[in-house]
Design a protein around this motif. Structure first.
Motif, PDB file in Angstrom:
ATOM      1  N   PRO A  54      28.343  11.206  59.071  1.00 23.89           N
ATOM      2  CA  PRO A  54      29.835  11.334  58.416  1.00 23.89           C
ATOM      3  C   PRO A  54      29.811  10.615  57.085  1.00 23.89           C
ATOM      4  N   GLU A  55      30.910  11.156  56.064  1.00 24.78           N
ATOM      5  CA  GLU A  55      31.024  10.814  54.893  1.00 24.78           C
ATOM      6  C   GLU A  55      31.610   9.337  55.109  1.00 24.78           C
ATOM      7  N   SER A  56      31.166   8.570  53.943  1.00 22.52           N
ATOM      8  CA  SER A  56      31.809   7.292  53.546  1.00 22.52           C
ATOM      9  C   SER A  56      33.086   7.533  52.969  1.00 22.52           C
ATOM     10  N   VAL A  57      33.914   6.378  52.982  1.00 20.40           N
ATOM     11  CA  VAL A  57      35.227   6.312  52.553  1.00 20.40           C
ATOM     12  C   VAL A  57      35.176   5.237  51.303  1.00 20.40           C
ATOM     13  N   GLN A  58      35.472   5.575  50.165  1.00 24.59           N
ATOM     14  CA  GLN A  58      35.080   4.730  48.922  1.00 24.59           C
ATOM     15  C   GLN A  58      36.251   3.748  48.509  1.00 24.59           C
ATOM     16  N   ASN A  59      37.482   4.364  49.082  1.00 29.12           N
ATOM     17  CA  ASN A  59      38.508   3.602  48.380  1.00 29.12           C
ATOM     18  C   ASN A  59      39.475   2.597  49.269  1.00 29.12           C
TER      19      ASN A  59
END
Length: 388
Positions: free
Chosen positions: A308-313
């Protein structure tokens, strides 16, 4: 049957082709309707999980077969409190992709892996054929989960079924959507987590789907400004012309999601109804207003990823005091009557509309289900198994 077999075997076989035809005819006869001990036995088409999906699911992960089923609940202990139903409509839902994974731990019916070699299971609408449960009788219409992707299902957990008080002016298929799990989800997730009020700025991703189309209409009913995103020009037009969204955009045409959201929400977003996840969630976090609310309904962009993609914000949650909360629909089934009291009048008055994408026949089921993950459907995807 034994006489037929012997006749086939004793015939002079002029060619292997003749013998193959006889065996094929025999197999067809064995699968056809008959009776055993006075109980009718009928053929039962089924959609079976062939192998677990890795990455993007394929139609080849599933296959269609035909078995036999007795049209009577077993009289022994295995049939205690069970109901036998004829399935009318089956619901295609994104959560079913998760159950096509091998490694899910056992848990609630909606959260455990499907069994290889068995019919996949989900939500549906059915008519009771036979019952040993006091709450259901022959002829009752029901909707709920644990309904197999097959023509007939023996359900040993009928506590997950809900009786339908059907009226002719409400399509039965609506109980897979607006009057079923998606409708309950849209209502309680939006109102309980989103806590909307008049004038709020609301953004809905995957807005033309089974749930998103309802959230947008609910928000408009109480005076919110609503923008939705979808994956085609056709769906964007549907949001604006059919569902009454104030605006909408095709996320596939936006190379900078942050800039797109700033264009549609120059003063920021009060409520984000999350159906997508990944890069969309990251962009939304940058555009949320102080004390904004994010209602986590789904993350369809992540379901087919091995990593899964990471969330940066996420730090925006802290700086802007944003509340983000996940939603579990099973916690709200006991409030179903409250939801019906709200939504039925709006449906009958034409103030809420619902778009369905109905595939005909169980054999079309695998393509309909897999199509969810490429955005092939327009509106709520349903499989019609039999006439009402």
């Amino acid at each position: 049957m034994h006489v037929y077999i012997m006749a086939c075997l004793l015939q002079p076989c002029r060619s292997s082709a003749i013998f193959q035809i006889n065996l094929r005819t025999l197999a067809q006869d064995m699968a056809s309707d008959h009776s055993v001990g006075g109980v009718e036995v009928i053929s039962n088409k089924q959609v079976i999980l062939k192998d677990y999906a890795s990455g993007f699911p394929r139609e080849s992960n599933l296959y269609l077969t035909t078995s036999n089923i007795k049209l009577k609940v077993p009289e022994d202990e295995s049939g205690k409190d069970a109901v036998l139903v004829k399935n009318l409509y089956l619901s295609c839902d994104p959560f079913m992709r998760g159950r096509m994974r091998r490694d899910l731990p056992p848990g609630e019916p909606e959260q455990s892996s499907y069994s290889l070699g068995s019919p996949i299971v989900g939500y549906g609408v059915a008519r009771v054929v036979d019952s040993r449960h006091s709450d259901f009788k022959k002829g009752d219409l029901v909707w709920g989960r644990t309904i197999g992707w097959e023509e007939y299902s023996l359900i040993t957990t009928p506590e997950y079924l809900c009786k339908i008080n059907h009226t002719d002016d409400i399509p039965l298929s609506y109980y897979t959507g607006i009057l079923g799990m998606p409708g309950i989800t849209a209502y309680f997730c939006f109102f309980n987590i989103g806590s909307p009020k008049e004038g709020d700025r609301v953004y809905v991703s995957s807005a033309s789907g089974a749930i998103g189309q309802l959230v947008g209409q609910f928000a408009k009913l109480i005076g919110c400004y609503v923008v939705g995103s979808a994956g085609s020009k056709e769906k964007v037009e549907l949001l604006k012309t059919k569902f009454g969204f104030d605006d909408a955009f095709n996320y596939k045409e936006e190379h900078d999601l942050d800039a797109a959201l700033k264009r549609y929400f120059p003063e920021g977003i009060d409520i984000y109804f999350e159906n997508v996840g990944g890069k969309m969630l990251d962009a939304v976090l940058l555009n949320m207003r102080h004390h904004g609310r994010i209602a986590l309904c789904g993350m369809i962009s992540q379901y087919n990823l091995e990593q899964p993609e990471s969330v940066q914000n996420l730090i925006a949650l802290l700086y802007k005091q944003i509340r983000m909360e996940g939603f579990g629909v099973t916690e709200y089934y006991d409030q179903y009557s409250k939801f019906l009291d709200f939504v039925l009048p709006y449906i009958k008055e034409g103030k809420i509309v619902y778009v369905e994408d109905i595939a005909e026949g169980l054999e079309s089921g695998p393509a309909a289900l897999i199509g969810l993950f490429s955005g092939r459907n327009v509106g709520k995807q349903v499989v019609k198994v039999a006439q009402e």
